[in-house]
Design an enzyme around this catalytic site. Structure first.
Site, PDB file in Angstrom:
ATOM      1  N   ASP A   1       0.826  -1.225   0.000  1.00 54.17           N
ATOM      2  CA  ASP A   1       0.000   0.000   0.000  1.00 54.17           C
ATOM      3  C   ASP A   1       0.854   1.266   0.000  1.00 54.17           C
ATOM      4  O   ASP A   1       0.440   2.303   0.510  1.00 54.17           O
ATOM      5  CB  ASP A   1      -0.958   0.016   1.213  1.00 54.17           C
ATOM      6  CG  ASP A   1      -1.715  -1.282   1.374  1.00 54.17           C
ATOM      7  OD1 ASP A   1      -2.322  -1.721   0.382  1.00 54.17           O
ATOM      8  OD2 ASP A   1      -1.688  -1.867   2.468  1.00 54.17           O
TER       9      ASP A   1
ATOM     10  N   HIS B   1      -3.876  -1.926  -6.565  1.00 49.43           N
ATOM     11  CA  HIS B   1      -3.236  -0.673  -6.967  1.00 49.43           C
ATOM     12  C   HIS B   1      -4.302   0.293  -7.464  1.00 49.43           C
ATOM     13  O   HIS B   1      -5.155  -0.081  -8.273  1.00 49.43           O
ATOM     14  CB  HIS B   1      -2.208  -0.912  -8.081  1.00 49.43           C
ATOM     15  CG  HIS B   1      -1.054  -1.747  -7.658  1.00 49.43           C
ATOM     16  ND1 HIS B   1      -0.196  -2.352  -8.549  1.00 49.43           N
ATOM     17  CD2 HIS B   1      -0.598  -2.091  -6.422  1.00 49.43           C
ATOM     18  CE1 HIS B   1       0.727  -3.025  -7.888  1.00 49.43           C
ATOM     19  NE2 HIS B   1       0.494  -2.886  -6.604  1.00 49.43           N
TER      20      HIS B   1
END
Length: 468
Positions: A52, A80
């Site tokens: 992340d 993503h």
């Protein structure tokens, strides 16, 4: 008996492939002994923390002029987010580079593919904007990639329940079937893309055996074998035009005319099955070695390796987290950073930047440069800290510990910095950044002995400041 290329009765025998053996002159043999630089090298983007970090944004930036963008490991447990023309696209299996209509996107053999997930992802993103228009014409999938079946996902959930019941804690998996699919691969009873697009009757037989194996192991597992086979038969037809021999595809790309090749890492260094905070890790190698094994790329063809580092630290799920701030600071980072998992929607735990952890990731990956993301999230903090050392029972730890029982006990030594207490979101050059923010970045570079190449101060492409 196989023919060789020795002389027989004054004539040259056929070579192993039936073609005449070539006579090599002394000069041509000598020229082979001169070391040559590879024609093309792959640029790699990897997460340097627990995921992340904003890898998708960095990949999107580099993918704009890339010829090939690859995924080499993981599955749709990755997530993503890329914002283009105010449209927010979410990718899990598709390489973020699929938004570049001039690039070929490639899913390598190291990836495990859930076919319903792949096509659903494409359809959902296609409805958001025209970025994915014609995606099937520019996607290639390795014939050696393993398939995640619906029962792998069901087993993932059952295993998490059993861990909770037996040990009182789970691993915090995404329940996307990734671990069970890699387990099938390691047990050598998994099924690959090449199996699905070949003789379906043979595939069906193997599928029934694999499903039966899981039903025997997990008696409560409900599998509608016939329904899943029917679904897979339909996917086989859609998949067939996309499938290629991945080894030859990459070899041709690396050794042919000049091409820009980009590899998009999924997950991150501290989630790597070997080097991560085991057992709270993913089931694949998401460090640089996974590029070679997950694409069939020789190490000599790996070029620049960019590590993506968030300006603070986050972690999804359970596991040790030395710099975690379970307080107002953590809540502020979580709310300002909108720290929710793209794949699961789970709230991310937040804490200060941990450079002990990032330095360890650099030891494994050998970063050429760093992309520092989400610096703007720190804009309102009057004081900012960076973790620079660990101690246990008053004794300094010389390295990042393998044992998670040790990692849970570490005390963190911090370096404290004054905040800049103003917005950086409109900044587009390093010199425009507040002096305190510049000092924060320079400290990271000096500590890691790795240059920072990009600094992210927002969600859009334009908000990535390039330093060099």
């Amino acid at each position: 008996m196989a023919a060789d290329s020795t002389m027989s009765n004054g004539r040259e025998a056929a070579s192993l492939n039936g073609e005449p053996a070539l006579k090599r002159s002394r000069d041509s043999v000598d020229s082979l002994r001169i070391p040559r630089e590879p024609q093309n090298k792959a640029t790699v983007v990897l997460g340097a923390q627990w995921g992340d970090e904003g890898k998708g944004k960095v990949v999107d930036l580099l993918a704009m002029d890339a010829d090939i963008v690859c995924r080499c490991q993981g599955g749709n447990n990755a997530g993503h987010t890329v914002v283009v023309d105010s449209v927010e696209y979410d990718f899990h299996l598709l390489p973020s580079g699929v938004l570049n209509k001039k690039a070929t996107s490639f899913i390598g053999n190291g990836v495990v593919i859930h076919l319903p997930g792949l096509f659903e992802e494409a359809e959902k993103n296609s409805q958001k904007g025209n970025g994915l228009q014609g995606w099937e014409e520019r996607l290639k999938i390795s014939d050696r990639a393993h398939i995640v079946f619906n029962f792998h996902q069901a087993v993932d959930g059952i295993q998490e329940q059993l861990r909770q019941q037996q040990a009182g804690k789970n691993l915090g998996t995404t329940k996307k079937g990734i671990g069970p699919a890699y387990s099938s691969k390691a047990a050598r009873n998994g099924l690959r893309v090449c199996d699905l697009v070949s003789d379906f009757s043979v595939f069906e037989e193997k599928f029934r055996v694999l499903a039966g194996h899981f039903q025997t192991t997990y008696p409560n597992l409900n599998i509608d074998i016939d329904a899943e086979l029917e679904q897979l038969k339909g996917y086989a037809e859609r998949l067939r035009p996309l499938v290629t021999d991945g080894v030859y595809f990459m070899h041709k790309a690396l050794n042919g005319p000049s091409k820009k090749i980009l590899v998009e890492g999924a997950n991150a260094a501290l989630l790597d099955i070997d080097f991560g905070t085991y057992p709270f890790v993913t089931s694949s190698n998401c460090t640089v070695g996974g590029v070679c094994t997950g694409l069939g790329v020789p190490p000599s063809h790996v070029g620049r390796v960019y590590g993506v580092v968030k300006a603070y630290t986050t972690r999804v799920g359970v596991g040790a987290f030395p710099t975690e701030q379970d307080n107002d600071t953590g809540d502020l980072l979580q709310s300002r950073g909108r720290e929710f998992g793209v794949t699961t929607g789970r709230r991310r735990r937040c804490g200060w930047l941990d450079l002990v952890l990032v330095r360890y990731a650099h030891m494994v990956n050998g970063f050429s440069a760093i992309a520092l993301t989400k610096l703007d999230i720190l804009d309102t903090l009057p004081e900012i800290k960076i973790g620079i050392a660990y101690t246990v029972d008053g004794k300094p730890l010389p390295s990042f510990p393998a044992n998670m029982d040790v990692l849970t006990k570490v005390q963190v030594t911090y370096e404290t910095f004054p905040g800049w207490c103003c917005s950086t979101e409109a900044v587009r050059t390093f010199d425009e950044l507040p002096s305190q923010a510049q000092a924060y970045i320079r400290f990271i570079e000096n500590f890691l002995q790795v240059p920072v190449k990009w600094v992210g101060v927002g969600k859009s492409r334009e908000s990535m400041i390039k330093l060099f």
